[in-house]
Enzyme design. Sequence first.
Site, mmCIF file in Angstrom:
data_model
loop_
_atom_site.group_PDB
_atom_site.id
_atom_site.type_symbol
_atom_site.label_atom_id
_atom_site.label_comp_id
_atom_site.label_asym_id
_atom_site.label_seq_id
_atom_site.Cartn_x
_atom_site.Cartn_y
_atom_site.Cartn_z
ATOM 1 N N ASP A 53 5.907 4.285 4.911
ATOM 2 C CA ASP A 53 6.907 3.319 5.397
ATOM 3 C C ASP A 53 7.088 2.124 4.458
ATOM 4 O O ASP A 53 8.038 1.367 4.602
ATOM 5 C CB ASP A 53 6.597 2.848 6.837
ATOM 6 C CG ASP A 53 5.203 2.280 7.022
ATOM 7 O OD1 ASP A 53 4.276 2.716 6.312
ATOM 8 O OD2 ASP A 53 5.024 1.390 7.889
ATOM 9 N N HIS A 87 0.837 -1.205 0.000
ATOM 10 C CA HIS A 87 0.000 0.000 0.000
ATOM 11 C C HIS A 87 0.864 1.245 0.000
ATOM 12 O O HIS A 87 2.079 1.175 0.105
ATOM 13 C CB HIS A 87 -0.990 -0.031 1.157
ATOM 14 C CG HIS A 87 -0.375 0.042 2.531
ATOM 15 N ND1 HIS A 87 0.639 -0.787 2.945
ATOM 16 C CD2 HIS A 87 -0.657 0.848 3.586
ATOM 17 C CE1 HIS A 87 0.953 -0.499 4.199
ATOM 18 N NE2 HIS A 87 0.184 0.505 4.596
ATOM 19 N N HIS A 136 1.211 3.745 2.060
ATOM 20 C CA HIS A 136 1.752 4.401 3.253
ATOM 21 C C HIS A 136 3.271 4.522 3.123
ATOM 22 O O HIS A 136 3.942 3.616 2.633
ATOM 23 C CB HIS A 136 1.390 3.620 4.524
ATOM 24 C CG HIS A 136 0.058 4.014 5.090
ATOM 25 N ND1 HIS A 136 -0.684 3.214 5.919
ATOM 26 C CD2 HIS A 136 -0.665 5.161 4.947
ATOM 27 C CE1 HIS A 136 -1.803 3.842 6.254
ATOM 28 N NE2 HIS A 136 -1.813 5.021 5.671
HETATM 29 ZN ZN LIG Z 1 -0.101 1.268 6.603
HETATM 30 ZN ZN LIG Z 2 3.267 0.072 7.716
#
Ligand SMILES: [Zn+2]
Ligand SMILES: [Zn+2]
Length: 299
Positions: free
Chosen positions: A64, A60, A62
């Site tokens: 990180d 995904h 995000h």
């Molecule tokens: Zn996430």
């Molecule tokens: Zn994560």
Amino acid sequence: MRVTFLGTGGSVPTKQRNLPSFAVRTDGGLVMFDCGEGTQKQFLIAKLGLNREMRILISHMHADHILGIPGLLHSMSFMGRSRDLEIYGPPGIRAFVQCTTETVGFRSMFPVRVIEVGAGTAVTTDQYTIKTVWADHDFPCLSYALVENEKPGRFYPAKARKLGIPKGPLWKALQMGKPVRIGGKKIDASRVVGEPRKGLKITYAVDTRPCERVVRLASGSDLLVHDGMFASDASERAREFGHSTASEAATVAKKSRSRSLALTHFSAIYEDTRQLLVEAKRVFPKSFVAEDLKSLELP
Ligand SMILES: [Zn+2]
Ligand SMILES: [Zn+2]
């Protein structure tokens, strides 16, 4: 298949843990799941090879999980990669790669293809298939299962000799499951080759609540790599941010009848993960804690 955990922390890196990335070496090249910031260095330390056939699958958008992509592409280009590279991920991944490479004036020395995917089958090759489902996170997030194709059965040289088949190309053909002719007689491969062997299955499910879709996706996995971000006393936090506790991850491993569970994506609050492992093992004894740069061979 050999797997290497490149980054096992979640959200922010710590002294011990890099951001998420997990690599699988298959007969058909390298498959990397997620590419957190700093992955390029872990990749070099793990000696995964800069010019292999390679696919990157992103769970995904995000930060990180994706901020390592531009750096990795840059390094690979700089160090002479020439083979093309495919990046798969949910909608948004193409714009991200385009933006982060164009705005820094980066021109790749090798072709990069970005493919946006949803639930279903993301990749099919001669060696493996990669299936996806939507996980249960606070942002659209995919879980992936890599399933190796069935392999030809074991070849029995003694049986072949007994049938008068000489060593050489005929043996090779039989090993590939093809019939051969000897003295005008047709001999089927099944007479000298055992039952086809099931391929290995690895499921990668990070940034998710325990969820039925992932249980079904992971069914019968040899290795399940699952979000185990928190201990059970932080279960409210896990729920709030769309993550799992170690024991919830273990429940997914148990329900999916997986053979082993690697806990990963640990919160930075845990310098010591022993408590998480104890909690997971209570539910699923074949749990272990993934550590950065740890490699293991799946039998
Ligand atoms: Zn996430
Ligand atoms: Zn994560």
